[in-house]
Motif scaffolding. Structure first.
Motif, short mmCIF file in Angstrom:
data_model
loop_
_atom_site.label_atom_id
_atom_site.label_comp_id
_atom_site.label_asym_id
_atom_site.label_seq_id
_atom_site.Cartn_x
_atom_site.Cartn_y
_atom_site.Cartn_z
N UNK A 56 -31.39 -1.30 45.29
CA UNK A 56 -31.13 -2.66 45.81
C UNK A 56 -29.64 -2.97 45.93
N UNK A 57 -28.84 -2.55 44.94
CA UNK A 57 -27.41 -2.86 45.03
C UNK A 57 -26.74 -2.07 46.13
N UNK A 58 -27.24 -0.85 46.37
CA UNK A 58 -26.68 -0.04 47.45
C UNK A 58 -27.06 -0.61 48.82
N UNK A 59 -28.26 -1.19 48.90
CA UNK A 59 -28.67 -1.85 50.15
C UNK A 59 -27.81 -3.08 50.42
N UNK A 85 -24.79 9.29 45.31
CA UNK A 85 -26.10 8.67 45.17
C UNK A 85 -26.87 9.19 43.95
N UNK A 86 -26.63 10.45 43.61
CA UNK A 86 -27.35 11.04 42.47
C UNK A 86 -26.73 10.67 41.12
N UNK A 87 -25.48 10.22 41.14
CA UNK A 87 -24.71 10.06 39.90
C UNK A 87 -24.96 8.71 39.23
N UNK A 88 -26.21 8.46 38.95
CA UNK A 88 -26.59 7.17 38.35
C UNK A 88 -27.63 7.39 37.26
N UNK A 145 -10.26 2.03 32.43
CA UNK A 145 -10.86 0.92 33.20
C UNK A 145 -12.26 1.24 33.71
N UNK A 146 -12.78 2.42 33.35
CA UNK A 146 -14.07 2.83 33.90
C UNK A 146 -15.27 2.36 33.11
N UNK A 147 -15.06 1.47 32.16
CA UNK A 147 -16.16 1.10 31.26
C UNK A 147 -17.09 0.02 31.77
N UNK A 148 -16.75 -0.61 32.89
CA UNK A 148 -17.64 -1.64 33.44
C UNK A 148 -18.88 -0.99 34.02
N UNK A 149 -19.97 -1.73 34.02
CA UNK A 149 -21.19 -1.15 34.59
C UNK A 149 -21.02 -1.00 36.10
N UNK A 153 -27.59 1.87 35.99
CA UNK A 153 -27.62 2.04 34.53
C UNK A 153 -26.51 2.92 33.97
N UNK A 154 -25.38 3.00 34.65
CA UNK A 154 -24.23 3.79 34.20
C UNK A 154 -22.95 2.96 34.41
N UNK A 155 -21.89 3.37 33.69
CA UNK A 155 -20.59 2.74 33.94
C UNK A 155 -19.94 3.42 35.14
N UNK A 156 -18.86 2.81 35.62
CA UNK A 156 -18.13 3.43 36.74
C UNK A 156 -17.63 4.81 36.33
N UNK A 157 -17.11 4.91 35.09
CA UNK A 157 -16.61 6.21 34.61
C UNK A 157 -17.74 7.24 34.54
N UNK A 158 -18.88 6.86 33.97
CA UNK A 158 -20.02 7.80 33.91
C UNK A 158 -20.43 8.23 35.31
#
Ligand SMILES: [Fe+2]
Length: 188
Positions: free
Chosen positions: A126-129, A164-167, A22-26, A31-36
């Motif tokens: 922006x999405x984190x804000x 925060x770095x994992x993107x 289920x981790x394949x959604x962005x 610019x990464x998926x949830x799994x990435x």
């Protein structure tokens, strides 16, 4: 509260399977998926020689996002899914507090860092804000002091930095199975 798609996670293998399946959604406009994103956070913790507990916490900190079907633009609709509480709800009986509490606190750690470090607030995406505003915004000074005095607050702040770095788009890191032994060793 949002509807859950997974009622229980009964084994380490089931957790790894959930991440893989289920981790394949962005990841919320990043610019990464949830799994990435989860794999990068766990990799950074591993590279820093953190404890197995913190490595597993990094791997699973966003598993709550895989347990609802509200869509990746859910924050745009003004909804905070309380994903950190979803993870605790489903994994709390299977993993020790040293794993569960940093996960529970990783959103609070973001609100703490926004209050304690203006440079941190300034660099949020922006999405984190947007999610920050739904999560209650930066902590007031008294709330920040209470947070920092609590158990596992420091681990939660460390986890937050990895979060925060994992993107990083296209970063090559080990897959979920690399963490199965840690997960099995910690499973209750
Ligand atoms: Fe995250």
């Amino acid at each position: 509260m949002v509807d859950l798609v997974e009622p229980t996670l009964q084994s380490p293998e089931a957790v790894i399977q959930l991440l893989s399946a289920r981790g394949g959604d962005s990841y919320f406009g990043e610019p990464v998926t949830v799994l990435e994103h989860c794999l990068q956070a766990a990799h950074f913790a591993t590279a820093d020689a953190r404890s197995p507990e913190l490595i597993v916490a990094a791997l699973l900190h966003d598993v709550g996002h895989l347990l609802h079907d509200s869509g990746e633009d859910v924050a745009d609709h003004g909804i905070d899914t309380r994903h950190e509480e979803l993870a605790v709800y489903l994994l709390g009986q299977h993993l020790p507090p040293s794993v569960i509490e940093p996960i529970r606190l990783h959103v609070a750690a973001k609100r703490y860092l926004c209050a304690a470090d203006p440079a941190y607030l300034a660099q949020l995406s922006p999405s984190s804000l947007l999610s920050l505003s739904l999560q209650g915004g930066p902590m007031a000074p008294a709330e920040a002091a209470t947070f920092l005095a609590g158990p596992f607050a420091l681990d939660a702040v460390i986890l937050r930095r990895y979060d925060d770095d994992a993107k990083i788009e296209g970063l090559n890191v080990p897959g979920p199975e690399a963490y199965l032994d840690h997960l099995k060793a910690l499973w209750l």
